[in-house]
Design an enzyme around this catalytic site. Structure first.
Site, short mmCIF file in Angstrom:
data_model
loop_
_atom_site.label_atom_id
_atom_site.label_comp_id
_atom_site.label_asym_id
_atom_site.label_seq_id
_atom_site.Cartn_x
_atom_site.Cartn_y
_atom_site.Cartn_z
N CYS A 67 -4.70 3.63 10.04
CA CYS A 67 -5.54 4.80 10.34
C CYS A 67 -6.85 4.34 10.99
O CYS A 67 -7.76 5.14 11.17
CB CYS A 67 -5.81 5.62 9.08
N TYR A 109 0.85 -1.21 0.00
CA TYR A 109 0.00 0.00 0.00
C TYR A 109 0.88 1.25 0.00
O TYR A 109 0.76 2.11 0.87
CB TYR A 109 -0.93 0.03 1.22
N1 SAH Z 1 1.88 4.64 2.37
C1 SAH Z 1 1.33 5.73 1.60
C2 SAH Z 1 -0.15 5.55 1.24
C3 SAH Z 1 -1.06 5.07 2.31
S1 SAH Z 1 -2.79 5.23 1.93
C4 SAH Z 1 1.54 7.05 2.32
O1 SAH Z 1 1.82 7.06 3.51
O2 SAH Z 1 1.44 8.08 1.69
C5 SAH Z 1 -3.24 3.61 1.40
C6 SAH Z 1 -2.90 3.34 -0.05
O3 SAH Z 1 -3.35 1.99 -0.33
C7 SAH Z 1 -3.60 4.22 -1.06
O4 SAH Z 1 -2.63 4.81 -1.90
C8 SAH Z 1 -4.52 3.26 -1.85
O5 SAH Z 1 -4.63 3.59 -3.21
C9 SAH Z 1 -3.81 1.93 -1.67
N2 SAH Z 1 -4.62 0.69 -1.77
C10 SAH Z 1 -5.91 0.48 -1.44
N3 SAH Z 1 -6.24 -0.80 -1.57
C11 SAH Z 1 -5.12 -1.48 -2.01
C12 SAH Z 1 -4.83 -2.85 -2.31
N4 SAH Z 1 -5.75 -3.79 -2.19
N5 SAH Z 1 -3.57 -3.14 -2.70
C13 SAH Z 1 -2.62 -2.18 -2.81
N6 SAH Z 1 -2.85 -0.88 -2.55
C14 SAH Z 1 -4.09 -0.52 -2.15
#
Ligand code: SAH
Length: 458
Positions: free
Chosen positions: A414, A318
């Site tokens: 979160c 993620y």
């Molecule tokens: N680590 C990053 C983003 C965290 S937010 C930061 O701190 O900025 C969570 C992220 O997970 C988002 O960018 C969203 O698009 C992504 N996401 C949501 N579901 C997902 C999945 N099943 N697999 C991979 N990424 C995913």
């Protein structure tokens, strides 16, 4: 069917003592063990309430009169606090807010995760918990011919004008007010949800805390924007800090803010900002943490928990635009990031280049599909970092983590409830949660962010 028996009925007026707070920050009072949720009540306070709604195992109410008040109470500094609903805890002192968030994390870990013994550190708060947000997105409406920019009144589609938000960067407030006046001057019509007519739907401003640059995004229903050239010129002449003016087109009947099509009207395609000494290029639609000061605190904690020596292979699930990955890359042999949004991975690759980082690789896809595929190909990680959305990790991903047997897992969350659920699964798979550090990323709201250290037990 037997009629349900509750100790109170709708419209009853009762005297109560608040015992607790819900995760959304409402007061909890009990009448013969039956919980009633009442906004604005604080633990210890005595009040007369009116019951508004009765369900089988809980109800809702509102305060008619306070008999006593808590020392944790303060006058909300924001004049539109009650109407707006964006903040939930402004009636509590900041110190009390931090204690509330700590208690909430501890209780949820014990109740949902059965993790009574885990160390939960005091919440890391801000020394100045105001004006922290770097992004503002406001809906546009019309009133007596003029434009209003603000927020939707709770449970309605009426837009309340807002000149100033106390948790927002001043730069964003100022630019949004200016852009609203400029749009008004050139006769731009606000989008009307009911008739699906008009042009301007939202104004979004994003501020680079370190670079002091601002990006403006005009979200319009149609590609056509009357007086586009003059509007653009007026904006960047009036606000030299604006380095980027973007138009995003959203022709749909929807409450999703952004549409698919994005055009650069003037200046840079990206807003630039730094977290620590790492530079990020952020495109109009990409996710970027809204509180950059506390993001640094959170990522430093994640890096500390990852405890890297330079020899490790790390997976960042993620990963968004690669923010945590690039932080980890400074101390790891190799970092692999996975993210579902293709544009975010484009940004992640650009950000790696921008910082001259070569020991990272990014993949587009679902974490719960890409990481199991890697595992099958024999790619394993010494440390895995996850930072999922509110619904937490997919069980397929958790099972793969257990099978990969990393030394450590760092879980950035979160949502303490899904964190607790996932920690229990990891626990059953031989991974013990050692400690948890909550970080206050969203002062005055009920949200809390948590970083957890999990180690594989022998
Ligand atoms: N680590 C990053 C983003 C965290 S937010 C930061 O701190 O900025 C969570 C992220 O997970 C988002 O960018 C969203 O698009 C992504 N996401 C949501 N579901 C997902 C999945 N099943 N697999 C991979 N990424 C995913």
């Amino acid at each position: 069917m037997a009629k349900l028996e509750t100790p109170v009925k709708k419209n009853d007026i009762v005297d109560v003592v608040f015992e607790d707070l819900t995760s959304e920050g409402a007061g909890v009072a009990k009448v013969d063990g039956y919980p009633i949720f009442v906004p604005n009540g604080l633990p210890g306070e005595e009040a007369q309430i009116k019951v508004l709604k009765v369900k089988k195992s809980y109800g809702y109410g509102k305060i008619l009169e306070f008999y006593t008040k808590s020392p944790d109470r303060m006058e909300p500094p924001c004049s539109i606090y009650k109407q707006c609903g964006g903040c939930q805890l402004q009636h509590m002192t900041y110190e009390a807010q931090l204690k509330f968030k700590h208690k909430q994390v501890k209780e949820v870990l014990a109740r949902i995760g059965k993790l009574e013994d885990v160390i939960v550190h005091p919440v890391l708060g801000m020394s100045d918990p105001w004006k922290y947000r770097n992004k503002s997105q406001v809906p546009i409406g019309e009133r007596e011919g003029g434009l209003v920019a603000g927020f939707y009144q709770e449970r309605s589609h009426r837009i309340i004008n807002m000149d100033h938000c106390l948790i927002q960067a001043d730069e964003n407030d100022r630019v949004i007010q200016g852009v609203k006046r400029i749009a008004e001057k050139y006769g731009i019509k606000a989008y009307n949800e009911e008739t699906h007519t008009g042009t301007l739907r939202h104004i979004v401003a994003r501020y680079g805390r370190k670079t002091k640059d601002v990006m403006v995004v005009l979200i319009t229903r149609t590609e056509e924007l009357p007086n586009r050239k003059k509007i653009v010129e007026d904006i960047h002449k009036s606000f030299p800090e604006v380095k980027s003016i973007i138009q995003n087109i959203n022709p749909k009947r929807t409450n999703v803010i952004f549409g698919e099509q994005t055009k650069v009207l003037w200046g840079d395609e990206y807003l630039y900002d730094f977290i620590g000494d790492i530079k990020f290029a952020i495109s109009a639609r990409s996710f970027y943490q809204v509180n950059p000061e506390q993001t640094k605190v959170l990522y430093d904690k994640a890096l500390e928990y990852a405890n890297l020596s330079g020899e490790e292979t790390v997976i960042d699930a993620y990963c968004g635009i690669g923010t945590i990955s690039l932080f980890l890359a400074k101390k790891a042999k190799m970092v692999y990031g996975v993210e579902i949004v293709p544009e975010a991975i484009e940004d992640a690759n650009r950000n790696a280049k921008l910082n001259g980082t070569t020991n990272v690789g990014f993949a587009v896809g679902k974490a719960e599909e890409v990481i199991p595929a890697w595992h099958e190909q024999g790619i394993n990680a010494d440390v895995i970092v996850v930072d999922p959305p509110r619904k937490g990790c997919d069980s397929e991903l958790l099972n793969t983590i257990i099978a990969m047997k990393p030394k450590r897992v760092v879980y950035v969350s979160c949502n303490p409830a899904t964190l607790a659920r996932d920690l229990q699964i990891l626990d059953a798979g031989g991974f013990k949660t050692i400690e948890v550090q909550p970080v206050d990323m969203f002062p005055h709201t009920a949200h809390v962010e948590v970083c957890a250290l999990i180690e594989r037990s022998k």
